[in-house]
Design a protein around this motif. Structure first.
Motif, short mmCIF file in Angstrom:
data_model
loop_
_atom_site.label_atom_id
_atom_site.label_comp_id
_atom_site.label_asym_id
_atom_site.label_seq_id
_atom_site.Cartn_x
_atom_site.Cartn_y
_atom_site.Cartn_z
N GLN A 5 84.40 18.58 39.37
CA GLN A 5 84.23 17.33 39.26
C GLN A 5 84.16 16.45 40.45
N PHE A 6 83.38 15.42 40.35
CA PHE A 6 83.15 14.33 41.40
C PHE A 6 84.32 13.45 41.22
N TYR A 7 85.21 13.07 41.91
CA TYR A 7 86.13 11.88 41.76
C TYR A 7 85.70 10.34 42.16
N THR A 8 85.51 9.66 41.29
CA THR A 8 84.88 8.37 41.48
C THR A 8 85.97 7.43 41.99
N LYS A 9 85.54 6.25 42.60
CA LYS A 9 86.27 4.78 42.89
C LYS A 9 85.88 3.75 42.06
N ASN A 10 86.82 3.11 41.83
CA ASN A 10 86.67 1.72 41.04
C ASN A 10 85.61 1.90 39.93
N ARG A 11 85.54 2.89 39.04
CA ARG A 11 84.65 2.94 38.26
C ARG A 11 85.35 3.17 36.78
N LEU A 12 85.07 2.20 36.03
CA LEU A 12 85.78 2.15 34.97
C LEU A 12 85.58 3.22 33.79
N GLU A 13 84.21 3.67 33.92
CA GLU A 13 83.83 4.89 32.98
C GLU A 13 85.02 5.95 33.44
N ASN A 14 85.58 6.36 34.34
CA ASN A 14 86.40 7.28 34.65
C ASN A 14 87.85 6.93 35.00
N VAL A 15 88.14 5.61 34.98
CA VAL A 15 89.75 5.12 35.21
C VAL A 15 89.83 3.87 34.67
N ARG A 16 90.62 3.54 33.88
CA ARG A 16 90.95 2.16 33.52
C ARG A 16 92.26 1.85 32.98
N VAL A 17 92.98 0.74 32.76
CA VAL A 17 93.81 0.46 31.99
C VAL A 17 93.32 -0.41 30.64
N GLU A 18 93.82 0.00 29.65
CA GLU A 18 93.60 -0.43 28.40
C GLU A 18 94.64 -0.03 27.25
N ASN A 19 94.96 -0.97 26.41
CA ASN A 19 95.97 -0.69 25.35
C ASN A 19 97.27 -0.12 25.93
N GLY A 20 97.83 -0.74 27.08
CA GLY A 20 99.04 -0.34 27.54
C GLY A 20 99.11 0.94 28.35
N ASN A 21 97.99 1.59 28.46
CA ASN A 21 97.89 2.96 29.23
C ASN A 21 96.90 3.10 30.19
N LEU A 22 97.29 3.74 31.43
CA LEU A 22 96.12 4.32 32.21
C LEU A 22 95.48 5.23 31.50
N VAL A 23 94.09 5.29 31.66
CA VAL A 23 93.35 6.21 30.81
C VAL A 23 92.43 6.78 32.10
N ILE A 24 92.51 8.21 32.33
CA ILE A 24 91.64 8.81 33.17
C ILE A 24 90.64 9.72 32.39
N GLU A 25 89.58 9.71 32.55
CA GLU A 25 88.40 10.45 31.49
C GLU A 25 87.58 11.15 32.33
N ALA A 26 87.36 12.31 32.05
CA ALA A 26 86.68 13.47 32.57
C ALA A 26 85.31 13.28 31.68
N LYS A 27 84.04 13.29 32.38
CA LYS A 27 82.91 13.09 31.73
C LYS A 27 81.80 14.25 32.08
N LYS A 28 80.85 14.72 31.39
CA LYS A 28 79.83 15.36 31.69
C LYS A 28 78.68 14.45 31.70
N GLU A 29 78.38 14.32 33.09
CA GLU A 29 77.12 13.39 33.65
C GLU A 29 76.76 13.79 34.93
N GLU A 30 75.59 13.41 35.35
CA GLU A 30 75.08 13.53 36.61
C GLU A 30 75.35 12.25 37.49
N PHE A 31 75.98 12.62 38.38
CA PHE A 31 76.53 11.47 39.44
C PHE A 31 76.72 12.08 40.72
#
Length: 267
Positions: free
Chosen positions: A58-84
């Protein structure tokens, strides 16, 4: 003052004076309740970026909502299959390095891990002197590692060098059932003598800090920083080989709370 005002004030006092899961009186010194929306609070968190360790895919991204965001009272870290950026997979690793460092106390995180062969969410800490002294001399405290290939277990581990400068580790992996089905509290109680590891109310390991005494110092009597990340495994790593069909994965954190040592402690 009416009851509607008294109730939230009482809750605030309780939060700031007590560790919630073990009942011992402590003072809350730092937290993120994730009671906002968007990117993680930049006053509290920064990022690892790129291909960071273990030749993980995995490539760790910075300031990218697709991979890390706060929503519904939780921090969500998401791993995705994509070219980046030349990678086939993306994820995120948020850290407190340069923002907030910790020495002793209770580090408590309520989180929900994600299931799947190759999933590798973690809550862990590294010594802030990692740059000059290198790993494992800086020390590492793994409050949680969860790997999809061992989906009934959680891992707690300490990495260090001993008095002869040899790499050592101590770890336990209690069988806890199905941790991915719900949120659980992952915590350590850390003082100058020992580190106790918890899964909810289960204390499953105690590390004697004297084991890490070496010719120079002991890393577990110095400051550490916190990391929350979702890695992906590969052959030859703890995470194991990745089954791409499990993606996307979401790792959720309800809160992070750091407490001082018990109020009656001199440490």
């Amino acid at each position: 003052m009416n009851k509607q005002v008294l109730i939230p004030l009482f809750c605030m006092v309780a939060l700031n004076c007590f560790a919630q899961s073990d009942g011992i009186k402590r003072k809350l010194i730092w937290s993120d309740e994730f009671d906002y929306t968007g990117l993680p609070d930049a006053k509290k968190w920064t990022y690892e970026q790129g291909f960071v360790r273990n030749k993980e895919p995995q490539f760790y991204t910075k300031n990218r909502l697709e991979n890390v965001r706060v929503e519904n009272g939780n921090l969500v870290i998401e791993a995705k299959k994509e070219e980046f950026e030349g990678a086939h997979f993306t994820s995120a690793s948020v850290i407190t390095l340069g923002k907030q460092h910790f020495k002793y106390g209770r580090i408590e995180v309520r989180a929900k891990v994600c299931k799947g062969v190759g999933a590798w969410p973690a809550i862990w800490m590294l010594g802030t002197n990692r740059g000059p002294v290198k790993w494992p001399n800086c020390g590492e405290i793994d409050i949680l590692e969860f790997v999809g290939k061992d989906s009934t277990q959680v891992y707690g581990t300490v990495h260090y060098t001993d008095s002869t400068n040899n790499y050592k580790y101590q770890g336990e992996k209690p069988v806890v059932g199905r941790p991915w089905q719900d949120f659980h509290v992952y915590a350590i109680n850390w003082d100058q003598d020992k580190i106790e590891f918890y899964y909810d109310d289960l204390k499953y390991m105690v590390f004697d800090i004297k084991k890490a005494d070496n010719a120079v110092d002991n890393p577990f009597r110095k400051e550490f920083y916190l990391l929350l990340n979702l890695a992906l495994g590969r052959q030859g790593t703890l995470g194991g080989p990745l089954k791409e069909e499990i993606l996307p994965l979401k790792y959720e954190v309800d809160y992070v709370r750091i407490y001082k040592s018990p109020l009656n402690s001199k440490k």
